[in-house]
Design a protein around this motif. Structure first.
Motif, mmCIF file in Angstrom:
data_model
loop_
_atom_site.group_PDB
_atom_site.id
_atom_site.type_symbol
_atom_site.label_atom_id
_atom_site.label_comp_id
_atom_site.label_asym_id
_atom_site.label_seq_id
_atom_site.Cartn_x
_atom_site.Cartn_y
_atom_site.Cartn_z
ATOM 1 N N TRP A 96 -43.550 39.973 54.254
ATOM 2 C CA TRP A 96 -45.011 39.807 54.204
ATOM 3 C C TRP A 96 -45.704 41.170 54.177
ATOM 4 O O TRP A 96 -46.643 41.374 53.420
ATOM 5 N N ASP A 97 -45.246 42.101 55.004
ATOM 6 C CA ASP A 97 -45.835 43.442 55.023
ATOM 7 C C ASP A 97 -45.717 44.101 53.646
ATOM 8 O O ASP A 97 -46.672 44.716 53.167
ATOM 9 N N ASN A 98 -44.556 43.964 53.022
ATOM 10 C CA ASN A 98 -44.360 44.538 51.684
ATOM 11 C C ASN A 98 -45.287 43.877 50.668
ATOM 12 O O ASN A 98 -45.927 44.553 49.860
ATOM 13 N N TYR A 99 -45.343 42.547 50.707
ATOM 14 C CA TYR A 99 -46.162 41.786 49.763
ATOM 15 C C TYR A 99 -47.652 42.093 49.956
ATOM 16 O O TYR A 99 -48.355 42.418 48.992
ATOM 17 N N SER A 100 -48.117 42.000 51.206
ATOM 18 C CA SER A 100 -49.552 42.219 51.437
ATOM 19 C C SER A 100 -49.936 43.674 51.183
ATOM 20 O O SER A 100 -51.042 43.957 50.717
ATOM 21 N N ALA A 105 -52.897 47.371 47.845
ATOM 22 C CA ALA A 105 -52.971 48.555 46.988
ATOM 23 C C ALA A 105 -53.583 48.213 45.634
ATOM 24 O O ALA A 105 -54.407 48.968 45.091
ATOM 25 N N LEU A 106 -53.218 47.073 45.110
ATOM 26 C CA LEU A 106 -53.740 46.651 43.815
ATOM 27 C C LEU A 106 -55.236 46.338 43.883
ATOM 28 O O LEU A 106 -55.992 46.646 42.959
ATOM 29 N N LEU A 107 -55.685 45.780 44.993
ATOM 30 C CA LEU A 107 -57.081 45.367 45.116
ATOM 31 C C LEU A 107 -58.032 46.505 45.454
ATOM 32 O O LEU A 107 -59.250 46.333 45.369
ATOM 33 N N GLN A 108 -57.500 47.651 45.846
ATOM 34 C CA GLN A 108 -58.381 48.779 46.139
ATOM 35 C C GLN A 108 -59.105 49.211 44.875
ATOM 36 O O GLN A 108 -58.534 49.256 43.794
ATOM 37 N N ARG A 109 -60.361 49.507 45.049
ATOM 38 C CA ARG A 109 -61.160 49.967 43.906
ATOM 39 C C ARG A 109 -60.710 51.363 43.503
ATOM 40 O O ARG A 109 -60.456 52.188 44.344
ATOM 41 N N PRO A 110 -60.697 51.597 42.196
ATOM 42 C CA PRO A 110 -60.295 52.942 41.713
ATOM 43 C C PRO A 110 -61.322 54.012 42.069
ATOM 44 O O PRO A 110 -62.436 53.794 42.313
#
Length: 110
Positions: A96-100, A105-110
């Motif tokens: 879960w830690d790896n997945y979340s 990381a993907l959802l962080q705004r650039p």
């Protein structure tokens, strides 16, 4: 045919149940209520979802169950983690830690 999404959902519910039982033994309905309370109502499981999963988890040795007599004089099963369940919870927490972390990381705004 089962999808990997179905398997993922089942494993996440299993992880939630194991984590709740880490807080101590509980009968099924109390387990459902604890999860609902701790998650402020975000997770609300139906008995028809939880009881079959508890049975399968018991068959796999992740939890153990004993009968007790409730104050109402009705018999009920009380579930608790086994050593195997604790080990499985540690594995699922890491996954879960790896997945979340990856999703975060993907959802962080650039």
């Amino acid at each position: 045919m089962r999808s990997s999404a179905d398997d993922n959902l089942k494993s996440h519910i299993e992880m939630v149940i194991l984590a709740a039982l880490e807080r101590g033994p509980r009968h099924g309905y109390a387990l459902i209520e604890l999860i609902h309370q701790i998650t402020n109502g975000v997770l609300a499981f139906q008995e028809g979802t939880v009881y079959p999963l508890l049975h399968r988890m018991e068959q796999r040795g992740l939890i153990a169950a004993e009968w007790e007599i409730a104050p109402s004089k009705r018999k009920r099963r009380v579930y608790q983690l086994t050593r195997e369940g604790t080990t499985e919870l540690l594995k699922q927490r890491q996954a879960w830690d790896n997945y979340s972390g990856a999703i975060g990381a993907l959802l962080q705004r650039p």
